[in-house]
Design an enzyme around this catalytic site. Structure first.
Site, PDB file in Angstrom:
ATOM      1  N   ASP A   1      -3.320   2.371  -5.789  1.00 45.82           N
ATOM      2  CA  ASP A   1      -2.167   2.407  -4.873  1.00 45.82           C
ATOM      3  C   ASP A   1      -2.079   1.184  -3.973  1.00 45.82           C
ATOM      4  O   ASP A   1      -1.337   1.181  -3.000  1.00 45.82           O
ATOM      5  CB  ASP A   1      -2.223   3.676  -4.016  1.00 45.82           C
ATOM      6  CG  ASP A   1      -3.479   3.761  -3.168  1.00 45.82           C
ATOM      7  OD1 ASP A   1      -4.435   3.036  -3.452  1.00 45.82           O
ATOM      8  OD2 ASP A   1      -3.497   4.565  -2.215  1.00 45.82           O
ATOM      9  N   GLU A   2      -2.821   0.117  -4.279  1.00 45.50           N
ATOM     10  CA  GLU A   2      -2.818  -1.090  -3.449  1.00 45.50           C
ATOM     11  C   GLU A   2      -2.730  -2.343  -4.315  1.00 45.50           C
ATOM     12  O   GLU A   2      -3.412  -2.449  -5.330  1.00 45.50           O
ATOM     13  CB  GLU A   2      -4.094  -1.207  -2.625  1.00 45.50           C
ATOM     14  CG  GLU A   2      -4.243  -0.258  -1.472  1.00 45.50           C
ATOM     15  CD  GLU A   2      -5.554  -0.528  -0.739  1.00 45.50           C
ATOM     16  OE1 GLU A   2      -5.593  -1.438   0.111  1.00 45.50           O
ATOM     17  OE2 GLU A   2      -6.543   0.165  -1.041  1.00 45.50           O
TER      18      GLU A   2
ATOM     19  N   ASP B   1       0.845  -1.191   0.000  1.00 42.44           N
ATOM     20  CA  ASP B   1       0.000   0.000   0.000  1.00 42.44           C
ATOM     21  C   ASP B   1       0.885   1.246   0.000  1.00 42.44           C
ATOM     22  O   ASP B   1       1.709   1.428   0.900  1.00 42.44           O
ATOM     23  CB  ASP B   1      -0.891  -0.019   1.247  1.00 42.44           C
ATOM     24  CG  ASP B   1      -1.906   1.105   1.265  1.00 42.44           C
ATOM     25  OD1 ASP B   1      -2.084   1.772   0.229  1.00 42.44           O
ATOM     26  OD2 ASP B   1      -2.524   1.324   2.327  1.00 42.44           O
TER      27      ASP B   1
END
Length: 415
Positions: free
Chosen positions: A109-110, A7
């Site tokens: 973003d993960e 993350d």
């Protein structure tokens, strides 16, 4: 199973900071009160990301830029750059792919990484996670948290324990010590509404959920009660679903205005502008939407939201606008409006398209028109073409009276 949850820390801010440093900005905006916000020159929009220094001033993600500036007048404000963010996300994905091909891109973003087959090759999983984290920092210029667990839920909860730039584990035997003391709201899939229901029964921590009767939880929360009971006990049998594209849960666009919208005509004009922006992004990602949501906030800070789940899917600006106007009809009470947003969810690829609720002939025409307008803006910028309705407004860079359906090209050509 062995899963890593990777993350990015304050993704939009971190990616902007890394890009600015590479371009010689001279300062790292992560170390000062700074935010990413829409249209900073006009003080419109909401806070999309904030630095740790900005957080100390009480600045929150989702509040208006005007409110943030009141808390910190010296706040540094930077506009989002979604093309940059996508390229940074792609770079991280390519690096993770060097370690395992089993990657689920959960959001921009993960990522979840199934490392089960890599155990022998990488040895100690914690050492491997540190190697990945440090490579991302050194080679890509931003930091990540990596959570390690025996399933996706444990890995995700581990990564949320403390930030930034850290590695955490959540093995089954660590759950009572690391997970159970946390507030119930911290558990994945426990939102504010669920939290309030649980508090009525004196269930305040994740441990309280874990120890509660699953039969009772199902009575109170239906099937959702069983889900969060499993999660509170670290039970999650969902596999890492490999996908190369980012799983976008939804798209939205909103503005906080420097003046009140007083009439329905003003509201509809600004609503159309929001629908154009979110529609262009929807088409850029090759998606169609099955749910539309509109939120408005009045000048006295009262907020209202309405949404509708469609029987089919939509993608054109006009389709989105028609639905959004219906939602405004249902909730607007005649007050001055200071902020408004339009968001789309239940996104599908074109190969999953359901029958549209709109006339097929007009839909085909509007699809072609949107495609042409999107291409012109892509080549010449957002201000190169706009609807005649926006003439004589702050949305338009020129003056002139033109019919609502017409488009104006900068240079005087009417389409």
């Amino acid at each position: 199973m062995l899963v890593f949850h990777v993350d990015v820390n304050s993704a939009y801010l971190s990616w902007t900071a890394a890009d600015l440093i590479e371009k010689g900005y001279g300062m790292d905006i992560r170390n000062m009160p700074a935010v990413i916000s829409g249209n900073p020159e006009n003080r419109h929009g909401i806070i999309l990301a904030k630095s740790i220094a900005a957080k100390k001033f009480g600045i929150k993600t989702g509040e208006s830029l005007f409110e943030a500036k009141q808390k910190c007048p010296e706040l540094k404000v930077f506009a989002p750059d979604y093309d940059l963010y996508l390229s940074c996300s792609e770079a991280m994905y390519e690096m993770l792919y060097e370690y395992t091909p089993l990657i689920q891109r959960y959001s921009i973003d993960e990522c979840f990484c199934d490392m089960t087959a890599c155990k022998k090759a990488m040895g100690n999983p914690i050492a491997a996670a540190y190697e990945i984290k440090e490579r991302i920092k050194k080679e890509l210029g931003f930091t990540v948290n990596i959570g390690i667990g025996e399933n996706k839920l444990c890995a995700k909860m581990a990564g949320e324990l403390k930030k930034p730039d850290l590695i955490h584990t959540m093995w089954k035997y660590e759950i009572p010590k690391k997970l159970w003391p946390l507030p119930a709201r911290e558990l994945f899939m426990v939102g504010r509404a669920t939290e309030k229901k649980l508090q009525k029964f004196n269930i305040n921590t994740i441990g309280d959920i874990a120890k509660a009767s699953p039969v009772w939880l199902k009575t109170v929360l239906k099937s959702h009660g069983l889900l969060i009971h499993n999660y509170a006990n670290g039970v999650d049998n969902e596999p890492v679903t490999v996908n190369e594209e980012i799983q976008r849960k939804g798209l939205g666009n909103g503005l906080t205005y420097s003046y009140d919208l007083l009439t329905r005509e003003e509201i509809d004009t600004e609503l159309l502008a929001l629908c154009e922006r979110v529609g262009e992004r929807l088409r850029r990602y090759g998606k169609v939407a099955g749910l539309v949501r509109v939120h408005i906030r009045s000048s006295n800070l009262n907020g209202y939201s309405h949404q509708i789940k469609l029987t089919g899917t939509i993608e054109t600006t006009d389709e989105i606008y028609v639905i959004a106007k219906q939602l405004i009809d249902e909730m607007w009470k005649g007050e001055p409006v200071r902020a408004m947003s339009v968001s789309l969810s239940d996104l599908y690829g074109h190969n999953q398209v359901q029958l549209s609720m709109f006339d097929s002939k007009n839909k085909e025409r509007n699809e072609k028109l949107d495609k042409v307008v999107d291409e012109i803006r892509k080549l010449f910028g957002d201000g190169s073409i706009f609807r005649g309705r926006f003439a004589n407004t702050e949305i338009s860079p020129i003056q002139g009276g033109v019919n609502d359906g017409d488009y104006i090209m900068m240079g005087g050509f009417k389409q």
